[in-house]
Write a protein that holds these residues in place. Structure first.
Motif, PDB file in Angstrom:
ATOM      1  N   GLU A  65       1.232  -1.135  -0.021  1.00 12.58           N
ATOM      2  CA  GLU A  65       0.027  -0.292   0.109  1.00 12.58           C
ATOM      3  C   GLU A  65       0.642   0.879   0.221  1.00 12.58           C
ATOM      4  O   GLU A  65      -0.101   2.077   0.233  1.00 12.58           O
ATOM      5  N   ARG A 114      -2.742   5.617   0.522  1.00 13.31           N
ATOM      6  CA  ARG A 114      -1.897   4.089   1.277  1.00 13.31           C
ATOM      7  C   ARG A 114      -2.539   3.256  -0.325  1.00 13.31           C
ATOM      8  O   ARG A 114      -3.586   3.906  -0.669  1.00 13.31           O
ATOM      9  N   GLU A 116      -4.523   1.784  -1.795  1.00  8.79           N
ATOM     10  CA  GLU A 116      -5.424   0.405  -1.597  1.00  8.79           C
ATOM     11  C   GLU A 116      -6.371   0.447  -2.561  1.00  8.79           C
ATOM     12  O   GLU A 116      -6.638   1.653  -3.720  1.00  8.79           O
ATOM     13  N   ARG A 122     -13.277   3.434   1.761  1.00  8.83           N
ATOM     14  CA  ARG A 122     -11.497   2.751   1.697  1.00  8.83           C
ATOM     15  C   ARG A 122     -10.985   4.448   0.285  1.00  8.83           C
ATOM     16  O   ARG A 122     -11.148   3.498  -1.090  1.00  8.83           O
TER      17      ARG A 122
HETATM   18 MG    MG Z   1      -6.019  -1.374   6.263  1.00 11.81          MG
END
Ligand code: MG
Ligand code: ATP
Length: 420
Positions: A65, A114, A116, A122
């Motif tokens: 990430e 990150r 992701e 997210r």
């Molecule tokens: Mg996580």
């Protein structure tokens, strides 16, 4: 013509939604300031090695990430994926732990990165508020931090945040548990990557979300059965303090968290209105991290709350207040002379702490009144040539529509009185 869009997995914060976001961040910060936590800000990027060591080579964060790049000077740098390693690095660098009383209590608020798979809740760029207490082994500090996070969520009007709690043991009991867990896991039917994880970080396997893995974990040894006497007493004390504080929690023996450096207390805050991205915050004790970064023994505990997901949780509970008002007073000058006069009135109101705005440019009355309405102001100050000839302006209550003439030299006191 090409148009640009925000990069994948990111979003812009713009009015009117941005105000609520800012308010959430500020409410979290205010809560920890009440307990003496002071603001810390570190660079958005750090030496890659800091996160490799401080977050852990076997974590998803480090393996998959991180946004890592080589600078013009050839250094490997990484956009911060979390706050703890940076804040501890900064405190050690400045010798804060030697400067005064321990624990050093710091909080931070900012952007984290990150790589992701983007989904609701997210993101690749997200926002956290974090708090860290460095240099104390007192279970009261663990309890203090957990209680503060609970208070922050409650203060925001959230009622469905659940606290999950566990202890991961320490250098005495964790290795014994780790070995027992490894032995159990080696006997399961698992894929190659997971088998490799058993050898590097077996606790992480407990965190596996796949149903076929979960089903096999049913009989796994539990850390709770392996805690040494010190860890047991420590955990009991934290639990008691939480109970005294009226903070409900659920024991979650599988709560191992994503990061390698946690010891003893670990916790996570989850909200059921968020689908699978249910964690709105988490943290724990990390007694070994300072030494891992080359510092002295500095037992510490901290948490990070996800601002983006907290806002989503508030939306889900219907407690997110949308900003409807940009300013309290909106001036509508009709004609050149009024423009000059009201520009000065608005300027003076602001200097007295009253938020105020004015229609710029020359617009018709209708357009100007629409702008006043749209600003969400409580009062409009309207002035035309005839009003000025009489030394007056019209003060209009935009909610009731009621309008009263006010003498020029009475504008500011009248508005101040009405708003107080
Ligand atoms: Mg996580
Ligand atoms: P998850 O299990 O959801 O991946 P995490 O354990 O990686 O979370 P932490 O490192 O504990 O998360 O970060 C603290 C909080 O920051 C999380 O509880 C969550 O609210 C928020 N957070 C973490 N990653 C993201 C992300 N990619 N987008 C938005 N918020 C995030």
């Amino acid at each position: 013509m090409t148009t640009f869009r925000a990069p994948k997995g990111t979003f812009d914060l713009l009015p009117p939604d941005s105000a609520a976001f800012l308010a959430v961040r500020e409410a979290m910060a205010r809560t920890v300031r009440l307990a003496g936590y002071q603001y810390a800000e570190t660079p958005v990027f750090e030496d890659t090695a800091l996160f490799k060591r401080g977050v852990g080579e076997s974590t998803d964060i480090v393996n998959k990430e991180m946004y890592t790049f080589t600078s013009q000077g050839g250094d490997s740098l990484t956009l911060r994926p979390e706050g703890t390693a940076s804040v501890l690095r900064a405190a050690l660098q400045a010798n804060l732990h030697k400067a005064g009383q321990l624990p050093v209590k710091l909080y931070y608020s900012g952007s984290y990165f990150r790589y992701e798979k983007p989904q609701k809740g997210r993101y690749r760029h997200f926002s956290q508020v974090g708090a860290e207490a460095l240099g104390s082994e007192d279970p009261q500090v663990d309890a203090e931090l957990i209680i503060l996070a609970v208070d922050a969520f409650r203060g925001l009007g959230l009622t469905n945040v659940k606290l999950l709690l566990n202890s991961l043991g320490d250098a005495t009991c964790r290795p014994v548990y780790r070995a027992a867990l490894q032995e159990f896991l080696r006997g399961l039917d698992l894929d190659e990557a997971t088998r490799a994880r058993i050898e590097i970080n077996p606790l992480r396997v407990l965190d596996d979300k796949r149903p076929e893995v979960r089903a096999q974990l049913a009989g796994a040894p539990m850390i709770g059965d392996y805690l040494c006497e010190d860890c047991k007493a420590f955990h009991a004390e934290v639990r008691e303090l939480l109970t005294d504080a009226g903070v409900a929690f659920e024991d979650d023996p599988n709560l191992v968290r994503g990061l390698d450096y946690y010891t003893r207390t670990t916790f996570e805050f989850v909200h059921d209105g968020l689908g699978s991205q249910s964690a709105v915050g988490g943290g724990g004790r990390y007694d070994g991290l300072s030494e891992l970064l080359g510092g002295p023994a500095l037992p510490s505990v901290g948490w990070a709350l996800g601002v983006d997901r907290t806002v989503l949780a508030m939306e889900a509970e219907g407690v997110l207040e949308k900003e409807t008002s940009r300013v309290e007073v909106f001036a509508v000058p009709l004609g050149e002379q009024a423009r000059r006069l009201l520009f000065g009135v608005v300027r003076d109101l602001r200097r007295l702490g009253v938020s105020a705005d004015i229609v710029f440019g020359t617009r018709g009355v209708k357009g100007a009144m629409k702008a006043a309405d749209r600003s969400g102001a409580r009062y409009a100050l309207v002035a035309g040539e005839r009003d000025l000839a009489d030394n007056l302006v019209q003060l209009k209550d935009l909610a009731s529509g009621e309008q009263i003439p006010v003498a020029l030299d009475q504008i500011i006191p009248t508005i101040k009185e009405k708003l107080s």
